[in-house]
Structure formats: structure tokens, C-alpha cells
Design a protein around this motif. Structure first.
Motif, PDB file in Angstrom:
ATOM      1  N   GLU A   1      35.132  37.965  37.660  1.00 15.49           N
ATOM      2  CA  GLU A   1      36.530  37.635  37.372  1.00 15.49           C
ATOM      3  C   GLU A   1      36.716  36.143  37.138  1.00 15.49           C
ATOM      4  OE1 GLU A   1      38.282  41.274  40.160  1.00 15.49           O
ATOM      5  OE2 GLU A   1      38.121  39.242  40.932  1.00 15.49           O
ATOM      6  N   LEU A   2      36.036  35.351  37.946  1.00 18.01           N
ATOM      7  CA  LEU A   2      36.150  33.900  37.763  1.00 18.01           C
ATOM      8  C   LEU A   2      35.621  33.512  36.376  1.00 18.01           C
ATOM      9  CD1 LEU A   2      36.882  31.154  38.910  1.00 18.01           C
ATOM     10  CD2 LEU A   2      34.601  31.010  39.913  1.00 18.01           C
TER      11      LEU A   2
ATOM     12  N   SER B   1      35.564  35.422  33.761  1.00 21.01           N
ATOM     13  CA  SER B   1      36.502  35.865  32.724  1.00 21.01           C
ATOM     14  C   SER B   1      37.739  34.960  32.678  1.00 21.01           C
ATOM     15  CB  SER B   1      36.882  37.339  32.919  1.00 21.01           C
ATOM     16  OG  SER B   1      37.840  37.468  33.930  1.00 21.01           O
ATOM     17  N   TYR B   2      38.095  34.409  33.838  1.00 24.87           N
ATOM     18  CA  TYR B   2      39.200  33.425  33.862  1.00 24.87           C
ATOM     19  C   TYR B   2      38.858  32.229  32.984  1.00 24.87           C
ATOM     20  CZ  TYR B   2      42.473  29.971  35.870  1.00 24.87           C
ATOM     21  OH  TYR B   2      43.441  29.019  36.055  1.00 24.87           O
ATOM     22  N   VAL B   3      37.643  31.740  33.127  1.00 23.54           N
ATOM     23  CA  VAL B   3      37.217  30.573  32.349  1.00 23.54           C
ATOM     24  C   VAL B   3      37.063  30.934  30.869  1.00 23.54           C
ATOM     25  CG1 VAL B   3      35.382  28.887  32.035  1.00 23.54           C
ATOM     26  CG2 VAL B   3      36.043  29.592  34.336  1.00 23.54           C
TER      27      VAL B   3
ATOM     28  N   THR C   1      38.408  33.342  29.074  1.00 21.49           N
ATOM     29  CA  THR C   1      39.656  33.613  28.366  1.00 21.49           C
ATOM     30  C   THR C   1      40.535  32.369  28.240  1.00 21.49           C
ATOM     31  OG1 THR C   1      39.588  35.797  29.355  1.00 21.49           O
ATOM     32  CG2 THR C   1      41.630  35.193  28.255  1.00 21.49           C
ATOM     33  N   SER C   2      40.607  31.582  29.315  1.00 20.55           N
ATOM     34  CA  SER C   2      41.537  30.458  29.268  1.00 20.55           C
ATOM     35  C   SER C   2      40.981  29.291  28.467  1.00 20.55           C
ATOM     36  CB  SER C   2      41.874  29.995  30.688  1.00 20.55           C
ATOM     37  OG  SER C   2      40.740  29.429  31.305  1.00 20.55           O
ATOM     38  N   SER C   3      39.683  29.157  28.410  1.00 20.29           N
ATOM     39  CA  SER C   3      39.132  27.930  27.839  1.00 20.29           C
ATOM     40  C   SER C   3      38.185  28.156  26.661  1.00 20.29           C
ATOM     41  CB  SER C   3      38.394  27.141  28.920  1.00 20.29           C
ATOM     42  OG  SER C   3      39.144  27.083  30.096  1.00 20.29           O
TER      43      SER C   3
END
Ligand code: ADP
Ligand code: MG
Lengths: 275, 212
Positions: free
Chosen positions: B92-93, B95-97, B99-101
Motif C-alpha cells: 500500500e505504501l 502504491s501511495y508513492v 500513484t501520487s508521484s
């Protein structure tokens, strides 16, 4: 937009894994199970029977415990992440504060709303299975009321979360707000009423600004106004405005209240140092 | 690239940054040093736009990290002093990076591998359950995969064993061209090879700033 749903989705996943969510779901699911075991649908008391009686009991308990659940689990969401430096890292990525904040709210809303809704749906399905008649209008009203209840207290919780310094203070404030809305306002208003210094209209209007009071009255608004359980306040309200109008108000007002608090929380979040 | 102009930040009555003025440009690799409480972390957090300054301003490529945070942070990689207890799992971490960056997932895995972090077996583990060193390795891998022009590390090697430190410095050496590399450190001898500028801070001020 993709960031908003990303934040909401990740917050949702994180919550679902958390212990409080398990307890939360068990409490509301268990409540329904308990009602069935106790045979609430079979007995008939004061004119309520079957599933309507079960749903009424469910919502009356939910009105009391859902707010405190939402407050204590959510009030630390932003302040807690700030305290333990999660924000410092997570906000170092190119995500706007707007997306971060509202994404968290949406994720959290889904987490708190779905279990209470599901518990009610399960009751309907199980009741129908046992041959009870389904009170659709009550079901839809309660769906709306639970939505409004969740929004109102989630907004308040995020507002508190945006400005408190420590988690303990946040919890203290949450508990105070809950007990205040639950009991203190009523007690104060009743004593005012007894002194007869203010008009009944004024007192009732003030009491209706309390979202919990609105829910209490709205929950019984579809039942026969002749029933004694209604009490003077409910009777008075349903006498002054149409039922439709009141139902509309009882859902619209708390949702707006929640949005206003959530927006205030966002303004504070943006204005203050982030870490 | 980074312009800090007369920056003052107070917390209550204590001054954490006292009229700091300095500039960091392309190909600067800077070691920031100074005693605990000197204001190093406060300076870095101001560059990231976390603090509203009492006076002065920070501009990154001409943009404010507060009002233009998305634009500014696209170009910054950051590893904090202590890895925070993030409750997301590794997958998840990442995918956070991603998608956001707009970071390539494969690249994160690549650098994790280079840092000798066995990431494949830990994808479903919560980040906070990893050991201190593993957390730091993952955050370093993410920071490198992000391919930013500004890389900021706040004492990143605290939890790393000597081998991991060597891996880290080797990877940084490969990645420092045409960038700004900001390093808060207490161990100058370790980063001597990497840095070409040393800044000392004390009591919220820059007390020395020399190129080496
Ligand atoms: N959020 C904060 N609230 C109050 N004081 C702070 C805060 N952050 C830093 N300080 C104070 O600012 C000073 C500088 O801190 P910091 O920048 O973390 O130092 P360093 O990273 O150089 O060790 C310290 O005296 C610290 O106590
Ligand atoms: Mg520091």
C-alpha cells in the motif's frame, strides 16, 4: 481526483484492519443479532411490532453510541498522524492538502457508515426470511438518518482533530461533546422550561439545534403521532411542520452541520504548521 | 534551485531559525551539521513547506512550497530523521508513492534490492512492523526511485549497519549528478566523499558555509 480516491481507499483499508473497526462492527452486528434472539420482532409493545419495532430499537441505541464511537476513533486521525510524524513523511509527496484531508474524511465516512447500514440490511433480510413484513419507509428514513448522523459527528471529529495538540485532549473534548449533546442540553432546557421564563417555542427550537435531539424525534416521526412515546417535543414539532418537511430537515441539517465543521477543520489544517 | 531568504521560525518564544539566508544550487551536495536543537530539522521542514515562517521565505525553482506544494514536492525526495509508524503495508505504501508521484513500482523494487532489502517477502507486512533498518532502507529506495532533482535526508543512516551505509552511499554517488543533495548528518567523515559543501548551524543560525 486520483489522489483523493487513493487517500480514501488507503485510509479505508487501514481502518478495516484496525481493532476498533472489528469491535465497532461486532457491536452493531451483535445488536441486531441480540434483538432477533430476544424475539423483539415477535412481541408487540405499544403499537410497534415486527421489524419496525426492531429497527426503532436499533436506531435509538445507535443514536446514543454511534456518535461516541465516531468521535473517539476519528478525533485522533489527523492529530495522531501529526504526533507520531506520519504526516511529516506522507505529506512529502505531491498531494494537495485538500486531497489529503477530504480523502481521509471520505475513507473514514465509508468505514463508519457501512457497518451500521449493513447491520440494518441484515436485519431486513433476516426478518423477511422469517416472514416479517418489511417497513420500507422506515428503512429508508433510517438509512438517511444514519448517513446524516455519521456526517455530523465525523465533521465535528475532524474539526477537533485539526486543532488539538495531544491525543488525550482530543479524547477529552470528544467525550465532553458527546455527553453534552446527549444529556446536558436536555437537562438545562428542562430546568429552563420549568422556570417558565422562556417560551416553549424558543426552548424547543434550541433543543432542535442539537443533532442528537433531531435524530431522536426523527426516528419516531413516521409512527403514529398519537402514540404516547412521542413526548411533548416530538408532538409539538410534528404539529408545527409537515412530516415531510421535518424528515427533510432532520437529514439535511446534520449533513450541513458536518460539512461546515469539516470545512472549518480544513481551514485550520491548512493555516497551521503541518508537523 | 532552493532560495532561503531571511527565514525566521519561532515556536512560542523560542527561535528555531533566526534570519537564515542561503541558496542551494544544482550540483550542490551539502552536509548540514550542528548540535542537537540547532535548527537543522526545522530548516528542512521549512523547505518542504510544513512550517509557516514568522518572517522571510523559501522559494524552490521560484515557487513557494506552501502555496505551490504539489508542484514543488514533485521534485523533492525526502527521508525523515526517524521512519514513522505508518500503518499501511508495504504494498500500500508503494502504491501511495506510485500513484501520487508517478514513480515506477519496478524502480522502487530495484532500489530496495540494491539496498539488500528483501521486499518481495514483506509486501503484506505493515510498515511499522519492519525493523528500524528495513524501514529506512525502504524509504531510501523510494527516495531514489522518485528521481527528484532535490534529495533531502535528515540523518538517514542512523539505523543502518555499515554494509547498508556503503550501499546507500554508493547508490547516492550514482544519483547525485545535476541535483541538490541535502544531508543532515553527525558523521562528516562518512559523507566526505559525497559532499562539496559543508554548513554548520547553531542556535538557529548558519555559522559557517564553505565549499570543499
Ligand atoms: N514543533 C515544535 N514545537 C516547539 N519547538 C520545536 C518544534 N520543532 C522544533 N522545535 C525546537 O526548535 C529547535 C530546533 O529544533 P530542530 O530543528 O529539530 O533541531 P535539530 O534538527 O538541529 O536537532 C529545538 O530547540 C526544538 O526544541
Ligand atoms: Mg533534527
Amino acid at each position: 481526483m486520483k489522489n483523493l480516491s487513493l487517500i480514501a481507499y488507503l485510509d479505508l483499508k487501514e481502518s478495516i484492519r484496525a481493532k476498533w473497526f472489528l469491535v465497532y462492527s461486532l457491536v452493531f452486528g451483535g445488536l441486531i443479532a441480540l434483538f432477533f434472539i430476544a424475539g423483539v420482532t415477535e412481541s408487540q409493545v405499544m403499537g410497534f411490532s415486527g421489524l419496525s419495532r426492531l429497527l426503532l430499537m436499533y436506531i435509538q441505541i445507535t443514536i446514543v453510541i454511534l456518535p461516541i464511537f465516531i468521535l473517539i476513533t476519528t478525533v485522533r486521525s489527523i492529530s495522531g498522524d501529526r504526533d507520531n510524524h506520519i504526516l511529516e513523511y506522507m505529506l512529502s509527496f505531491p498531494i494537495s492538502l485538500k486531497q489529503y484531508y477530504w480523502g481521509k474524511i471520505i475513507g473514514r465516512f465509508i468505514t463508519v457508515y457501512l457497518p451500521v447500514l449493513f447491520a440494518m440490511i441484515i436485519a431486513i433480510i433476516y426478518g423477511a426470511f422469517k416472514g416479517a413484513e418489511i417497513p420500507w419507509s422506515i428503512f429508508f428514513l433510517y438509512t438517511g438518518l444514519l448517513f446524516a448522523l455519521s456526517s455530523a459527528f465525523l465533521g465535528i471529529a475532524f474539526f477537533i482533530s485539526s486543532f488539538v495538540k495531544s491525543s488525550e485532549v482530543a479524547l477529552g473534548i470528544a467525550f465532553f461533546i458527546w455527553i453534552f449533546l446527549l444529556a446536558f442540553i436536555d437537562i438545562a432546557l428542562i430546568s429552563l422550561m420549568m422556570q417558565e421564563r422562556f417560551s416553549t417555542e424558543l426552548i424547543i427550537t434550541i433543543s432542535m439545534m442539537n443533532p442528537m435531539e433531531i435524530f431522536r424525534v426523527a426516528a419516531i416521526s413516521l409512527f403514529d403521532p398519537e402514540l404516547t412515546v412521542m413526548g411533548p417535543v416530538a408532538y409539538y414539532i410534528l404539529d408545527t411542520m409537515s412530516q415531510k418537511m421535518f424528515v427533510f430537515l432532520s437529514i439535511g441539517y446534520p449533513v450541513i452541520l458536518g460539512l461546515v465543521f469539516a470545512t472549518l477543520g480544513f481551514v485550520v489544517f491548512k493555516k497551521k504548521d503541518l508537523v | 534551485m532552493i532560495k532561503i531568504d531571511n527565514l525566521t521560525k519561532k515556536f512560542g518564544s523560542s527561535i528555531s531559525l533566526d534570519s537564515v539566508t542561503c541558496e542551494f544550487n544544482k550540483n550542490d551536495s551539502i552536509a548540514i551539521m550542528g548540535a542537537n536543537g540547532a535548527g537543522k530539522t526545522t530548516l528542512i521542514r521549512s523547505i518542504l513547506g510544513y512550517y509557516h515562517p514568522d518572517e522571510g521565505k523559501v522559494l524552490i525553482n521560484g515557487y513557494s512550497p506552501i502555496t505551490d506544494r504539489v508542484r514543488v514536492l514533485k521534485d523533492i525526495s525526502f527521508v525523515p530523521q526517524l521512519p514513522p509508524p505508518i500503518k499501511l503495508n508495504i504494498e500500500e505504501l508503494i502504491s501511495y508513492v506510485v500513484t501520487s508521484s508517478d514513480v515506477e513500482r519496478a524502480l522502487i523494487l530495484h532500489y530496495a534490492n540494491e539496498m539488500k532489502l528483501n521486499i518481495k517477502e514483506n509486501l503484506n507486512k505493515s510498515f511499522f512492523k519492519l525493523s528500524g533498518g528495513m524501514k529506512q532502507k525502504l524509504l531510501i529506495a523510494i527516495s531514489l526511485a522518485k528521481k527528484s532533482n532535490i534529495i533531502i535526508y535528515d540523518e538517514p543512516t542512523a539505523n543502518l549497519d555499515p554494509n547498508a551505509r556503503d550501499d546507500f552511499y554508493r547508490l547516492l554517488k550514482q544519483n547525485e549528478d545535476e541535483k541538490v543533495l541535502l544531508f543532515v548528518t553527525h558523521r562528516l567523515e562518512e559523507v566526505k566523499e559525497l559532499v562539496n559543501r559543508q554548513i554548520y548551524m547553531d542556535l538557529g543560525k548558519v555559522t559557517s558555509d564553505e565549499r570543499v
